[in-house]
Scaffold this motif. Structure first.
Motif, PDB file in Angstrom:
ATOM      1  N   LEU A 177       0.823  -1.199   0.144  1.00  0.00           N
ATOM      2  CA  LEU A 177       0.114  -0.066  -0.019  1.00  0.00           C
ATOM      3  C   LEU A 177       0.828   1.355   0.014  1.00  0.00           C
ATOM      4  CD1 LEU A 177      -2.713  -1.005   2.301  1.00  0.00           C
ATOM      5  CD2 LEU A 177      -2.995  -0.603  -0.231  1.00  0.00           C
ATOM      6  N   ALA A 178       2.082   1.356   0.645  1.00  0.00           N
ATOM      7  CA  ALA A 178       2.752   2.490   0.768  1.00  0.00           C
ATOM      8  C   ALA A 178       3.349   2.700  -0.622  1.00  0.00           C
ATOM      9  CB  ALA A 178       4.053   2.212   2.048  1.00  0.00           C
ATOM     10  N   GLY A 179       3.888   1.638  -1.353  1.00  0.00           N
ATOM     11  CA  GLY A 179       4.373   1.680  -2.686  1.00  0.00           C
ATOM     12  C   GLY A 179       3.166   2.131  -3.555  1.00  0.00           C
ATOM     13  N   LEU A 180       1.976   1.656  -3.740  1.00  0.00           N
ATOM     14  CA  LEU A 180       1.189   2.289  -4.507  1.00  0.00           C
ATOM     15  C   LEU A 180       0.458   3.696  -4.461  1.00  0.00           C
ATOM     16  CD1 LEU A 180      -1.165  -0.958  -4.352  1.00  0.00           C
ATOM     17  CD2 LEU A 180       0.347  -0.265  -6.328  1.00  0.00           C
ATOM     18  N   SER A 181       0.656   4.214  -3.123  1.00  0.00           N
ATOM     19  CA  SER A 181       0.658   5.567  -2.881  1.00  0.00           C
ATOM     20  C   SER A 181       1.203   6.481  -3.703  1.00  0.00           C
ATOM     21  CB  SER A 181       0.722   5.876  -1.318  1.00  0.00           C
ATOM     22  OG  SER A 181       0.062   5.221  -0.768  1.00  0.00           O
ATOM     23  N   LEU A 182       2.265   6.139  -4.325  1.00  0.00           N
ATOM     24  CA  LEU A 182       3.260   6.829  -5.101  1.00  0.00           C
ATOM     25  C   LEU A 182       2.691   7.127  -6.562  1.00  0.00           C
ATOM     26  CD1 LEU A 182       6.083   8.321  -5.418  1.00  0.00           C
ATOM     27  CD2 LEU A 182       7.058   5.999  -6.088  1.00  0.00           C
ATOM     28  N   THR A 183       1.681   6.273  -6.820  1.00  0.00           N
ATOM     29  CA  THR A 183       1.141   6.491  -8.380  1.00  0.00           C
ATOM     30  C   THR A 183       0.058   7.694  -8.150  1.00  0.00           C
ATOM     31  OG1 THR A 183      -0.674   5.089  -7.462  1.00  0.00           O
ATOM     32  CG2 THR A 183       0.917   3.911  -8.670  1.00  0.00           C
TER      33      THR A 183
ATOM     34  N   VAL B 142       7.564  16.037  -6.274  1.00  0.00           N
ATOM     35  CA  VAL B 142       6.993  16.115  -4.868  1.00  0.00           C
ATOM     36  C   VAL B 142       6.410  15.067  -4.383  1.00  0.00           C
ATOM     37  CG1 VAL B 142       4.963  17.242  -3.933  1.00  0.00           C
ATOM     38  CG2 VAL B 142       6.783  18.690  -5.283  1.00  0.00           C
ATOM     39  N   GLY B 143       5.721  13.929  -5.282  1.00  0.00           N
ATOM     40  CA  GLY B 143       5.206  12.840  -4.921  1.00  0.00           C
ATOM     41  C   GLY B 143       6.232  11.863  -4.361  1.00  0.00           C
ATOM     42  N   LEU B 144       7.409  11.757  -4.903  1.00  0.00           N
ATOM     43  CA  LEU B 144       8.214  10.860  -4.414  1.00  0.00           C
ATOM     44  C   LEU B 144       9.067  11.541  -3.233  1.00  0.00           C
ATOM     45  CD1 LEU B 144      10.346  10.555  -7.641  1.00  0.00           C
ATOM     46  CD2 LEU B 144       9.364   8.622  -6.410  1.00  0.00           C
TER      47      LEU B 144
ATOM     48  N   ILE C  80      -1.805   7.929   1.371  1.00  0.00           N
ATOM     49  CA  ILE C  80      -2.577   8.429  -0.031  1.00  0.00           C
ATOM     50  C   ILE C  80      -3.167   9.627   0.155  1.00  0.00           C
ATOM     51  CG2 ILE C  80      -4.857   7.286   0.656  1.00  0.00           C
ATOM     52  CD1 ILE C  80      -2.989   7.308  -2.935  1.00  0.00           C
ATOM     53  N   TYR C  81      -3.915  10.036   1.266  1.00  0.00           N
ATOM     54  CA  TYR C  81      -4.278  11.461   1.516  1.00  0.00           C
ATOM     55  C   TYR C  81      -3.419  12.378   1.592  1.00  0.00           C
ATOM     56  CZ  TYR C  81      -8.083   8.486   3.478  1.00  0.00           C
ATOM     57  OH  TYR C  81      -9.285   7.482   3.452  1.00  0.00           O
ATOM     58  N   PHE C  82      -2.287  12.325   2.035  1.00  0.00           N
ATOM     59  CA  PHE C  82      -1.066  13.159   1.824  1.00  0.00           C
ATOM     60  C   PHE C  82      -0.578  13.506   0.766  1.00  0.00           C
ATOM     61  CE2 PHE C  82       3.529  14.155   2.634  1.00  0.00           C
ATOM     62  CZ  PHE C  82       3.471  15.314   3.232  1.00  0.00           C
ATOM     63  N   GLU C  83      -0.489  12.108  -0.174  1.00  0.00           N
ATOM     64  CA  GLU C  83      -0.225  12.457  -1.601  1.00  0.00           C
ATOM     65  C   GLU C  83      -0.964  13.139  -2.378  1.00  0.00           C
ATOM     66  OE1 GLU C  83       2.743  10.667  -3.446  1.00  0.00           O
ATOM     67  OE2 GLU C  83       3.577  11.006  -1.334  1.00  0.00           O
TER      68      GLU C  83
END
Length: 486
Positions: free
Chosen positions: A384-390, A418-420, A439-442
């Protein structure tokens, strides 16, 4: 154990048989190897999407999580199903109409080379992390199935050999056809095991009665998760479904835009129930084996069944890993070969040589992800952490499609950077985690970055006419949205 071993060996033989059968198609050109010649039907797309979604996190990871949060762990798959439907309705047809191959390629068409490079690196990181998790689950399954033959590490190595081998041989053709067999095996195995486990334990109600007291209902819709987490999962999976290279590659391999849309919608329907069934098996494991390692919960409870049932089901779980790992590894290889090697190092490479380069890159990435697998913990949390990067890629894609007047030449680059950085900051500063999920933060920082770039950068994105898109494709891409040209 011999029956279980035979079942798995037969499955592996069939996988390699399919791969060698379609190898001649894959060898016809890079488009055939990477995109199945853009000839995927609705059925192949639906099974490919299901195979991509139902992997380590959707089976072993869900059962692992159910031990802590109850039946609500199945929302992980439900969120994936919702994301697949959204992809089908909103984006799959547009990707196919554009006849593109990757998100970074699309970014360069409208933005710049920097946007292509940074997005290729970011997406490749995501896919490599997810691939490594498939090795972990594969090792857990094989070590449970045949403990006298495989340690956890040995099972991971064998899984890697199969995953990498199948991808090298047949590309997307191999993944597409083998997913039909894999998804069918997954459904047969999970349904049969759930039925037998419920029967042997006196039904779901009796299992719940034996579970330890908790602050939540083991069968309640939200369980130990809470509404914010469930909504976060839906947001994550919908976000990644639109811009993950795995889903984009499947959409781009469709015969046409209509086929792409329908295939993803049917894929969402197939994905939905698997998670809740695996969550039930996780609860049963908690009752039968109170001290079980959570990652081993699903393999352990399945091994308590008769040899044929356990062999078929564990082969099905391993099939879930195969179906996901092959598609993701192919996607990661495509990003590196198309958007980095070919674009920046050898743009005039011959097609047959490019197929060889793709296979070399996939081999290198496959070995690299095996190393990652030996150092990863917590399947679902890591996934889930990795997928948040999308999020960054989804923000750029949605603005490009629906609000092009706000798009600037540097928007893709800065939003992705900025996403990274945001994901790293989230992990370093716990005080930011009041939002409940990265995901909310992203979404907040990526959307804000995109809008701020529109204020400070005066150069708009390229006009469709400048990148050679004809009127039919322009209409398919933009729908009823007006193209704002300067």
């Amino acid at each position: 154990m011999s029956i279980q071993f035979i079942i798995v060996c037969v499955y592996i033989a069939l996988l390699f048989g399919i791969s060698f059968y379609v190898k001649h198609r894959a060898d016809q050109g890079s488009a055939d190897y990477l995109f199945a010649g853009r000839k995927l039907t609705v059925t192949l797309i639906a099974f490919n999407v299901t195979g991509l979604a139902v992997g380590a996190a959707s089976t072993v990871g869900v059962a692992e999580n159910a031990i802590s949060v109850g039946l609500a762990a199945g929302w992980y798959n439900a969120a994936w199903a919702i994301g697949a439907v959204i992809m089908g309705v909103a984006a799959a047809g547009k990707y196919r109409a554009l006849d593109c191959s990757t998100i970074p390629e699309l970014f360069e068409r409208y933005y710049d080379k920097r946007g292509r490079m940074i997005s290729a690196v970011g997406l490749a990181i995501i896919l490599l992390v997810i691939t490594s998790l498939q090795y972990i689950a594969g090792g857990a399954i094989l070590s449970s199935l045949m403990p006298d033959m495989f340690t956890m590490q040995g099972g991971m190595i064998v899984s890697a050999v199969v995953f990498i081998g199948i991808t090298l041989i047949g590309g997307l053709w191999s993944s597409g056809l083998s997913n039909i067999m894999s998804v069918a095996l997954i459904y047969i195995g999970i349904l049969y095991s759930t039925t037998m486990v419920l029967y042997n334990n006196g039904g779901l109600g009796h299992i719940v009665e034996q579970l330890p007291p908790a602050d939540f209902g083991w069968l309640s819709p939200l369980g130990g998760l809470g509404l914010a987490v469930v909504l976060g999962w839906i947001c994550v999976m919908s976000t990644q479904a639109i811009t993950s290279q795995g889903t984009v590659q499947i959409a781009c391999g469709a015969k046409d835009a209509k086929t792409a849309r329908r295939g993803f919608i049917w894929g969402g329907i197939l994905i939905f129930p698997i998670g809740f069934l695996c969550a039930i098996l996780g609860l049963a494991a908690k009752v039968q084996f109170p001290d079980v390692n959570p990652t081993m919960a699903l393999p352990q409870v399945v091994m308590s069944l008769d040899p044929i049932a356990s062999g078929v089901t564990l082969a099905a779980l391993w099939a879930a890993d195969v179906s996901t790992a092959c598609t993701i590894l192919l996607g990661a290889g495509t990003l590196v070969s198309q958007d980095i090697y070919k674009r920046f190092f050898k743009p005039n490479i011959q097609d047959q040589e490019f197929i060889k380069v793709n296979r070399i890159i996939i081999l290198v990435l496959g070995l690299g992800t095996l190393w990652l697998a030996f150092n990863a913990v917590g399947i679902l949390k890591t996934m889930l952490a990795g997928l948040s990067l999308t999020t960054a890629f989804t923000v750029v894609f949605l603005f490009t499609v629906f609000m092009p007047q706000l798009c600037r030449k540097s928007s893709a680059f800065y939003t992705t950077v900025v996403g990274l950085i945001g994901l790293v900051i989230w992990g370093i500063f716990p005080e930011l985690q009041v939002l409940g999920h990265p995901i909310y933060f992203e979404w907040i920082i990526c959307t804000a970055t995109f809008l701020l770039t529109a204020v400070f950068d005066a150069e708009p994105i390229k006009k469709p006419a400048q990148i050679g898109i004809d009127n039919e494709t322009k209409e398919a891409f933009c729908g009823d949205v007006k193209i704002y040209e300067r």
